[in-house]
Enzyme design. Structure first.
Site, PDB file in Angstrom:
ATOM      1  N   ASP A 493       0.804  -1.220   0.000  1.00  0.00           N
ATOM      2  CA  ASP A 493       0.000   0.000   0.000  1.00  0.00           C
ATOM      3  C   ASP A 493       0.836   1.268   0.000  1.00  0.00           C
ATOM      4  O   ASP A 493       0.328   2.353  -0.232  1.00  0.00           O
ATOM      5  CB  ASP A 493      -0.863   0.018   1.274  1.00  0.00           C
ATOM      6  CG  ASP A 493      -2.236  -0.555   1.034  1.00  0.00           C
ATOM      7  OD1 ASP A 493      -2.730  -0.448  -0.089  1.00  0.00           O
ATOM      8  OD2 ASP A 493      -2.805  -1.111   1.988  1.00  0.00           O
TER       9      ASP A 493
HETATM   10  C1  BGC Z   1       0.210   1.239   6.308  1.00  0.00           C
HETATM   11  C2  BGC Z   1      -0.114   0.049   5.467  1.00  0.00           C
HETATM   12  C3  BGC Z   1      -1.591  -0.032   5.232  1.00  0.00           C
HETATM   13  C4  BGC Z   1      -2.090   1.294   4.676  1.00  0.00           C
HETATM   14  C5  BGC Z   1      -3.571   1.308   4.381  1.00  0.00           C
HETATM   15  C6  BGC Z   1      -0.390   2.478   5.722  1.00  0.00           C
HETATM   16  O1  BGC Z   1      -0.139   3.575   6.545  1.00  0.00           O
HETATM   17  O2  BGC Z   1       1.612   1.357   6.459  1.00  0.00           O
HETATM   18  O3  BGC Z   1       0.372  -1.128   6.070  1.00  0.00           O
HETATM   19  O4  BGC Z   1      -1.868  -1.059   4.352  1.00  0.00           O
HETATM   20  O5  BGC Z   1      -1.758   2.339   5.548  1.00  0.00           O
HETATM   21  O6  BGC Z   1      -4.358   1.485   5.457  1.00  0.00           O
HETATM   22  C1  NOJ Z   2      -1.693  -3.784   5.508  1.00  0.00           C
HETATM   23  C2  NOJ Z   2      -2.883  -3.799   4.631  1.00  0.00           C
HETATM   24  O1  NOJ Z   2      -4.002  -4.223   5.372  1.00  0.00           O
HETATM   25  C3  NOJ Z   2      -2.666  -4.705   3.435  1.00  0.00           C
HETATM   26  O2  NOJ Z   2      -3.768  -4.635   2.586  1.00  0.00           O
HETATM   27  C4  NOJ Z   2      -1.407  -4.350   2.716  1.00  0.00           C
HETATM   28  O3  NOJ Z   2      -1.227  -5.279   1.682  1.00  0.00           O
HETATM   29  C5  NOJ Z   2      -0.230  -4.343   3.644  1.00  0.00           C
HETATM   30  N1  NOJ Z   2      -0.491  -3.493   4.754  1.00  0.00           N
HETATM   31  C6  NOJ Z   2       1.062  -3.901   2.982  1.00  0.00           C
HETATM   32  O4  NOJ Z   2       1.043  -2.544   2.682  1.00  0.00           O
END
Ligand code: BGC
Ligand code: NOJ
Length: 820
Positions: A493
């Site tokens: 993400d």
């Molecule tokens: C986090 C991710 C997460 C994303 C979406 C980010 O701040 O580091 O792990 O998937 O937010 O909520």
């Molecule tokens: C947490 C999110 O819930 C997931 O969808 C994502 O793939 C990982 N973070 C990596 O960014």
């Protein structure tokens, strides 16, 4: 250092001191009513949706830690004649934090029990949600171990949330004026907003006659006082306040006299109830809650025998679920995680996606499309019917383009507009979850079920068409190298290649400043190959769509694109940025190698035949593996890169910036098994295994019974410290890695495959796996140092590694597996 121990017999983790490094939580509820509960009774409850139907308040980000919970106070009404202890205390340690003579918290499957003793008074509180009910029980057992009678006051205390947790925490100008309760026969009913558009209320009930109650927070606490020293508890007297605006609470007071050695059970119930819209009031023209339907439910669970019955039913429910796979391997950590905790965590993630934990506030994220499809990979065998429904719910938030809402609200099941779509990996995960569901159940019919797009009535098409659109979505969006465009982000993400955000506070996930026609993802390319292979398998059975060969051709073309532009010479590249420069390449100054493409591409079979898979995994071992797990990339980004986005926003070693993002580790574990390196796969498995890490709890800090999303990487000063425990795709993927790839018990479209890639030092293992109505009793014996498998089914040798379903009516099959 440990803060407790595993009681595998009872399937419990026993915490032996209350001051754990962080609140160590558990979940109550497994259907529609849920709560989180810490080892000191902190936490909150909600019905279906942690944002929209929050029953009780919890203060995230607060000091002291873990503020808000299911509180009980004990008061020694004989004080000060007894000089052994304080006037009042919390038998769960919080919120008064008086030193207890004894303390023990047992987190079990769907319940938590906290036992303590102070000044000769023992307290045992068991918290759980009965199956099929929207309420939680706190069963308190008090025992007087003194040589004299004890006069005690017991207080219960919760703080009601005004339903919408986000509004509750922000809109005080209104909310200080809407709180309303009713109190009748010792039951406290919270009915804020019921007079207008709500048809639901909460209640707090007690099995004993009350000496008093308070429902106005300040009447209970006293102005400027906290939950650690409520003035009503100190005084031993309630004022029977009725909340009208301000902060409604539920607090009850009962007085007990316990003779020496005497014990007594007191039951409290916190619950949620909905009335039909036209039966809200009783009498109908009044403003009084209609309690006719709820009172019999409350009465029932205020009886100790009913509570015990419900508790045993809950135990039996989990026994039944876990029975689906039980293993006995030479390693206790593996047995414990596979047989108990990993499966349990998978269910928590399935139930709550990423919505409510100690790290997820319940207001930000609903059910994630990518997240829940991956969670399904770990739990289709545990709850196949619910998995089927979840697949439909997810597919119904797919858009006609094939793309999908990134998340939806569990209460409404509608796509969440705040985040929208365009995460270009999203739709492909649906193919994986449907394939896993069919492999488990053999339910091909599921493909024919009509499912709408964007929940629009009239847009229904067979589920199969949704999968085709998922595939087509990627094919329609390729970039200059013929690789999939990344969109807002892919699995990572935080790799935001079209974002270019220079304004504080902008969301990295939803800000898009480039048209997105250049940046490509090799991760999605690998995922596409994996998904299209599954699609080909599905298409062979499903006669109304494209030919399997068409999918095989699409996979082949993508492989060609990966080898042409996605291979860096020693490992797979990660992406191409908006300028067409590679990410995750030797050419880069930082972020030269990423874990995700090495995992997914090898899982998709790339390079297995020609040594390049081995090369990529050697590079992982050399550059990314640490004693605490495998980091996401190296070198970490030391500064903010406008063109890379959130990934470079974190300090080096944290989260997506070279943290040990545990979700990705099982991909490497699976990849290692694909190239037959069982020792290496197992070594990686143990590095992030929470049970193994229990002995370094002072470093790891999170619960030793569940996986955390992240462990700080070697670039961080806190190397080895975990964060974001519980709700993470790590649970499902590790379960898949250990059970299907290391132990090798793997459902396929044709039947159950058994192809272990176990450590060379293991002499074998035993397993019982329930699959499509048959109990497979499996005995694996190592006969040589390799992974060649020879299967005997009911004493007869069979060809290959897949056991085709036995004759109808067969209940049990004995499988002997020789690995050489
Ligand atoms: C986090 C991710 C997460 C994303 C979406 C980010 O701040 O580091 O792990 O998937 O937010 O909520
Ligand atoms: C947490 C999110 O819930 C997931 O969808 C994502 O793939 C990982 N973070 C990596 O960014």
């Amino acid at each position: 250092m440990q803060f407790g121990y595993f009681d595998d017999e009872q399937r419990e983790y026993v915490i032996t001191r209350p001051d754990t490094p962080l609140p160590w939580i558990n979940y109550l509820g497994c259907e529609e009513y849920f709560g989180i509960i810490s080892n000191t009774a902190g936490g909150y409850s909600f019905y279906k949706d942690a944002r929209l139907r929050r029953l009780t308040r919890y203060r995230y980000n607060n000091a002291p830690l873990d503020s808000g919970g299911r509180y009980i106070y004990l008061r020694d009404d004989g004080f000060p004649s007894n000089s052994n202890g304080p006037l009042f205390w919390s038998p769960t340690w919080q919120p008064t934090r008086h030193r207890l003579d004894e303390y023990e918290c047992r987190h079990g499957l769907g319940y938590t029990a906290i036992r303590s003793k102070l000044a000769g008074i023992e307290s045992h509180i068991r918290y759980f949600v009965p199956l099929g009910e929207n309420l939680e029980i706190w069963e308190l057992t008090l025992t007087n171990h003194r040589s004299k009678p004890a006069n005690l006051s017991v207080f219960s205390a919760i703080e009601f949330c005004l339903w919408d947790a986000w509004d509750d925490a922000t809109n005080f100008q209104r909310n200080y004026s809407i709180g309303q309760v009713e109190v009748l026969d010792g039951m406290i009913y919270h009915k804020s907003e019921y007079r207008e558009r709500r048809n639901h209320f909460a209640y707090l009930a007690c099995s004993e006659k009350l000496s008093g109650f308070d429902t106005q927070r300040e009447a209970f606490l006293g102005a400027y006082r906290g939950w650690d020293s409520p003035s009503a508890v100190e005084a031993g007297r309630m004022s029977n306040s009725i909340a009208y605006g301000w902060q409604p609470v539920g607090t009850q007071h009962i007085k007990l006299r316990l003779n020496a050695g005497e014990g007594k059970k007191v039951i409290f119930i916190l619950g949620y109830h909905e009335n039909p819209q036209d039966e809200k009031f009783d009498p109908p023209d009044s403003q009084t809650l209609n309690k006719r339907a709820v009172i019999p439910i409350i009465r029932r669970y205020l009886q100790a025998n009913q509570v015990e019955h419900a508790f045993q039913a809950l135990r039996a429910y989990w026994d039944r679920l876990l029975e689906k796979l039980q293993v006995t391997t030479p390693d206790g950590h593996t047995n414990r995680m596979v047989n108990i905790w990993n499966a349990y965590q998978v269910m928590a993630a399935f139930n709550l996606s990423r919505s409510a934990s100690y790290f997820e506030s319940g207001v930000g994220r609903g059910i994630g499309f990518r997240d829940s499809n991956q969670d399904l990979l770990g739990c289709v065998q545990l709850v196949p019917e619910r998995a089927r429904q979840r697949i439909f719910d997810l597919a119904a938030t797919q858009l006609p383009s094939g793309g999908a809402y990134h998340q939806y609200q569990p209460l409404t099941k509608r796509g969440n507009h705040e985040v929208g779509s365009d995460f270009n990996d999203d739709p492909l995960w649906l193919v994986l979850s449907v394939a896993a569901y069919i492999k488990e159940t053999g339910d091909w019919e599921v493909l024919c079920e009509p499912v709408p797009y964007d929940n629009l009535p009239g847009s229904e098409e067979p589920l199969y068409n949704h999968l085709e659109r998922s595939i087509q979505y990627t094919l329609d969006r390729t970039g200059p190298h013929g690789l999939p465009l990344i969109g807002r982000a892919d699995w990572n993400d935080c790799l935001n290649l079209n974002c270019f955000s220079d304004t504080p506070g902008q969301s990295f996930q939803t800000t898009t400043n480039k048209d997105g026609k250049v940046a490509e993802s090799i991760f999605i390319a690998g995922l596409f190959v994996l998904a299209v292979d599954e699609m080909a398998g599905i298409a062979r059975h499903y006669q109304h769509g494209r030919e399997a060969d068409e999918f095989c051709d699409a996979a082949q073309e993508m492989r060609t694109a990966i080898w042409a532009a996605g291979w860096d010479g020693e490992w797979f590249r990660r992406a191409y940025d908006d300028l067409g420069h590679p990410v995750g390449s030797k050419e880069c100054e930082e972020g030269q190698i990423f874990i995700e493409p090495q995992g997914i591409c090898v899982m998709a079979g790339l390079g297995i035949d020609d040594g390049r898979a081995k090369q990529a995994l050697d590079a992982v071992a050399e550059r990314l593996a640490t004693p605490h797990g495998i980091v996401l990339h190296q070198p970490a980004y030391s500064r903010y890169y406008l063109h890379l986005g959130e990934i470079s926003s974190y300090p080096p070693g944290y989260k997506e910036n070279a943290g040990i993002f545990c979700h990705t580790n099982p991909w490497i574990i699976i990849a290692e098994t694909r190239i037959d390196r069982g020792d290496c796969a197992y070594d990686y498995y143990l590095r992030i295994n929470p049970s193994v890490r229990e002995e370094i709890s002072e470093v790891h800090k999170c619960e030793p019974y569940v996986y955390a999303q992240m462990i700080a990487g070697g670039d961080a000063p806190t190397f080895g410290e975990a964060k974001n425990s519980w709700l993470t795709g790590t649970a499902a993927w590790n379960y898949v890695a250990i059970t299907q790839w290391i132990l090798g018990i793997r459902p396929t479209f044709e039947g159950l495959e058994i192809a272990p890639v176990i450590p060379s030092a293991w002499s074998g293992f035993d397993a019982v796996r329930h699959y499509r109505g048959v109990r497979y009793v499996i005995q694996v014996m190592r006969k040589g140092s390799g992974n060649k498998v020879q299967l005997e089914v009911d004493g007869k040798a069979i060809e290959g590694t897949v056991i085709t379903p036995p004759r109808a009516g067969t209940k049990e099959v004995q499988v002997t597996v020789r690995v050489a």
